[in-house]
Design a protein around this motif. Sequence first.
Motif: not given
Length: 655
Positions: A209-213, A347-350, A354-360
Amino acid sequence: MNALPLSDTHPTDLPLVLAGPLLRRLEARRLVLWLVGRRALDARLQLAWDDPQRGVVEFDLPLDDARCQRLSVGRHAWLHLIDLHLDEPLPADTFIYYDLLIEDDGRRLAIADWAPHLLYPGQTQPSFVRRGRLDHLLHGSCRKPHHPGKDGLLQADALIDATRAQPTERPALLMLSGDQIYADDVAGPMLVAIHRLIERLGLYGEHLDGATISTSEALYAHPAGYYRREDLLPAYTANEELRERFFGGVEKPVFTSANAHNHLVTFAEVMAMYLLVWSPEPWRLIAPRLPELPEHLVARYRGEEALISAFAADLPQAARAMAQLPCLMIFDDHDITDDWNLSARWEQVAYGHPFSRRIVGNALLGYLLCQGWGNCPDAFANELPAIRELLAAPDYQQRLSAEAQDAIIDRLLTFNHWHYSLPGQPLLLVLDTRTRRWRSESTLSRPSGLMDWEALCELQHALLDEPAVVIVSPAPVFGVKLIEIIQRLFTWAGQPLLVDAENWMAHRGAAHVMLNIFRHSRTPANYVILSGDVHYSFAYEVHIRHRDSGPRIWQITSSGIKNEFPARLLDWFDRLNRWLYAPHSPLNWFTKRRRMQITPRIPSRSQRGERLWNGAGLGQVRLDEHGRPSEIHQLNADGSEPTRFEVTEREELHG
């Protein structure tokens, strides 16, 4: 490049064990092992040792569900988390031989059958030694597969080989203090290998979620999947900051790995990475090929390909060391992502996307299963049921439930027990300096303290009345003052991310509390602090001024196992630091450590009085009966003579 199909590999085409066993936590009545098999294995663990009174003592223990948790991470990949509680204590300072017997088509196969690369010449079974005291340690951090040069873990293998007849010469443990993988800095050929292994093992996919794919399969097939992953973020304003802060869109040529264009994204990618950095077996299953790339990237790929091939060729020795030496670990930023939790603003940004949260979250989940659990299984007893449920129920397309995956990530991002201890003489305390940070309340972009007030209070409580302690802090508590000043200047200019401004002295409150802990009358008389992170090695001896009876502190830093600092730049930093912060320099009185007397130990191979040693390898520390270092060495990855950090004429420094 086509999307990866679901694996049609027949299980018998795969080795029984894909990675491991890794010997993890070892205590008198507890033995923890980690491995990955092609299926849920029916296995038994055998232990044997020579007892002077009883002769050969043997145990044959079935690995039932009480002793072994089995979690499927793909159609042909099963984690085995082996945790044995023993009725009889394991003897100290004696060779203990072990074997894992696996049932396969009516046969019982031993390690010599399914992983002969884990045995030294003449061995029929691997062995380990439970040391009676924590008096001999190996430690290091920062093992980047595509860094030029040899793998420092091979020095652990060589040491074990040289002492196979001397149990008391075996190190008590190998302490890996951060960046065991580089999730944020992946070579193109390594990422191709990861994708081939995902396909071969049928590692589970996921929804994004949150990405182009929208799925992992679409990610693997996308033209931007290699070297341009930051382009997969949706093109709207809120993501410009995310590109810079998370994917490394800002060039950072001095203090950190450069841009993270091949950042690992999915849980399957993280798991495949662990298999490929810890075991030679997965490399035998795949044949990575050059993907479709723009012409200007082909040369880069080919250069990285040679480095990755050399890394893979050394894996049998690295795996052998980790099968016969207890290995404890703790994360640092690159295990998850560069600048992880550096500031409240980061932390606020990442975590707000949803995409960066999933990556972390995926990297943190991989850390838990491959590193964290083996450090202290009890800490994760409440987390594993939900993880087991997630992994047990992929949909018909072999993808994980997005809702369940996000729920687990939410729990892990608030989990606060990644730190752990190992009882013994001396006590070992391993700090989490990444998730319990002391955030700036005045300016969100300022670096957070490496531990918050509550975590530091818990640390002080754990230290009370201990005579000696070994503390593992991924970042040095006492670092190079000039480099810390440069980081502070960039912080004042509003650019802490450019120089990885993460050190204990960067946050006034955390620094003040930590220094007060050292001065507390009931905390240990002798501290040894083991650190990594910085890509160079050094040793300092620290005393509190005007207190002859005060604690003695040794800051011992070994970094990296397979990484180095730019040589010319470090040489200049070393010289300037010695000049600016010489014993009588007035600049010393402006440091937070002005009440400390800091004496560097000089590397034996220093040519011009250098204090910092720049060479990949593994740290080696021997402690006397009081927990004080008697020897501090750097075992150089190139196989040259070890570098000794020697006591010289007392030279006082403040910074």
